[in-house]
Write a protein that holds these residues in place. Structure first.
Motif, short mmCIF file in Angstrom:
data_model
loop_
_atom_site.label_atom_id
_atom_site.label_comp_id
_atom_site.label_asym_id
_atom_site.label_seq_id
_atom_site.Cartn_x
_atom_site.Cartn_y
_atom_site.Cartn_z
N GLY A 117 0.79 -1.22 0.00
CA GLY A 117 0.00 0.00 0.00
C GLY A 117 0.83 1.28 0.00
N ASP A 118 2.14 1.17 0.03
CA ASP A 118 3.00 2.35 0.11
C ASP A 118 3.37 2.91 -1.26
N GLU A 119 2.88 2.34 -2.32
CA GLU A 119 3.21 2.84 -3.64
C GLU A 119 2.28 3.98 -4.02
N PRO A 120 2.83 5.05 -4.58
CA PRO A 120 1.97 6.17 -4.99
C PRO A 120 0.99 5.74 -6.08
N LYS A 121 -0.23 6.26 -5.98
CA LYS A 121 -1.27 5.91 -6.92
C LYS A 121 -1.96 7.16 -7.43
N ARG A 122 -2.64 7.02 -8.53
CA ARG A 122 -3.46 8.08 -9.09
C ARG A 122 -4.86 7.91 -8.51
N VAL A 123 -5.38 8.97 -7.93
CA VAL A 123 -6.68 8.90 -7.27
C VAL A 123 -7.60 9.96 -7.85
N TYR A 124 -8.82 9.54 -8.15
CA TYR A 124 -9.86 10.47 -8.57
C TYR A 124 -10.64 10.86 -7.32
N LEU B 95 -15.96 6.11 -9.07
CA LEU B 95 -16.21 7.39 -8.41
C LEU B 95 -17.44 8.07 -9.00
N GLU B 96 -17.62 8.00 -10.30
CA GLU B 96 -18.79 8.62 -10.92
C GLU B 96 -20.08 8.00 -10.40
N LYS B 97 -20.10 6.68 -10.20
CA LYS B 97 -21.28 6.02 -9.64
C LYS B 97 -21.55 6.49 -8.21
N ARG B 98 -20.50 6.62 -7.42
CA ARG B 98 -20.66 7.11 -6.05
C ARG B 98 -21.19 8.54 -6.03
N MET B 99 -20.68 9.36 -6.95
CA MET B 99 -21.14 10.75 -7.04
C MET B 99 -22.63 10.80 -7.38
N GLU B 100 -23.08 9.95 -8.30
CA GLU B 100 -24.49 9.91 -8.66
C GLU B 100 -25.36 9.57 -7.45
N LYS B 101 -24.92 8.61 -6.65
CA LYS B 101 -25.66 8.24 -5.45
C LYS B 101 -25.77 9.41 -4.47
N VAL B 102 -24.66 10.13 -4.30
CA VAL B 102 -24.67 11.28 -3.39
C VAL B 102 -25.61 12.36 -3.91
N VAL B 103 -25.58 12.62 -5.20
CA VAL B 103 -26.45 13.64 -5.80
C VAL B 103 -27.92 13.26 -5.57
N LYS B 104 -28.27 12.02 -5.84
CA LYS B 104 -29.65 11.57 -5.63
C LYS B 104 -30.06 11.71 -4.18
N ARG B 105 -29.19 11.32 -3.30
CA ARG B 105 -29.51 11.39 -1.87
C ARG B 105 -29.72 12.83 -1.43
N LEU B 106 -28.85 13.73 -1.84
CA LEU B 106 -28.97 15.12 -1.44
C LEU B 106 -30.23 15.77 -2.01
N GLN B 107 -30.57 15.45 -3.23
CA GLN B 107 -31.71 16.09 -3.87
C GLN B 107 -33.04 15.51 -3.43
N THR B 108 -33.12 14.22 -3.22
CA THR B 108 -34.41 13.61 -2.91
C THR B 108 -34.64 13.44 -1.41
N VAL B 109 -33.74 12.80 -0.74
CA VAL B 109 -33.94 12.49 0.67
C VAL B 109 -33.81 13.71 1.55
N ASP B 110 -32.74 14.45 1.38
CA ASP B 110 -32.49 15.59 2.25
C ASP B 110 -33.12 16.88 1.76
N GLU C 280 -9.73 4.87 -7.02
CA GLU C 280 -8.66 4.73 -8.01
C GLU C 280 -9.24 4.59 -9.41
N LYS C 281 -10.52 4.27 -9.50
CA LYS C 281 -11.18 4.10 -10.80
C LYS C 281 -12.21 5.21 -11.00
N LYS C 282 -12.12 5.85 -12.16
CA LYS C 282 -12.99 6.98 -12.47
C LYS C 282 -14.47 6.56 -12.52
N SER C 283 -14.75 5.43 -13.14
CA SER C 283 -16.13 4.98 -13.27
C SER C 283 -16.77 4.69 -11.91
#
Length: 135
Positions: A28-35, A103-118, A98-101
């Motif tokens: 886990g000590d190797e540098p990685k690209r993170v989105y 992260l995009e799915k997680r972002m969609e879930k957060v957007v839905k939650r913020l707009q509908t539930v909260d 580490e994977k763009k796709s």
């Protein structure tokens, strides 16, 4: 002869112990690209903020999957909101992968939650206005 054996045994023991004391490179000590994407919410306000997706090169991920210097990136967003938009009292969090796709799915879930539930109004912060920088 006894002194030679004792000296040889002492040298072998030191070599064996020094191999345990040497720092080991963990997987886990190797540098990685993170989105990553930042989300900011004030629980007393109906407005929430979300940054555009961005990536940072050469960051470290701990063995448990947590982003090193997480609080530094969160603080960058909080400083931007306070200094530029005059928003105080915001709670900032990061979503990262580490994977763009993924992260995009997680972002969609957060957007839905913020707009509908909260019932929050979501304002996007463009990459032109704010991006995370490696610290």
């Amino acid at each position: 002869m006894n002194k030679c054996k004792s000296l040889l045994l002492a040298l072998l023991a030191m070599m064996a112990l020094s191999s345990f004391a040497a720092p080991r490179k963990n997987k886990g000590d190797e540098p990685k690209r993170v989105y990553l994407c930042g989300v900011s919410i004030d629980f007393n306000d109906s407005v929430a903020y979300m940054t555009d997706l961005c990536y940072i090169d050469s960051v470290l991920i701990d063995k448990d999957g947590s982003l090193q210097n997480y609080s530094d990136y969160s603080r960058q967003l909080k400083t931007y909101l306070e200094g530029t938009l005059g928003e105080y009292g915001e709670t900032c969090a990061l979503i990262y992968s580490e994977k763009k796709s993924k992260l995009e799915k997680r972002m969609e879930k957060v957007v839905k939650r913020l707009q509908t539930v909260d019932g929050k109004t979501l304002l996007r912060i463009s990459a032109d206005a704010f991006t995370f920088t490696k610290e």
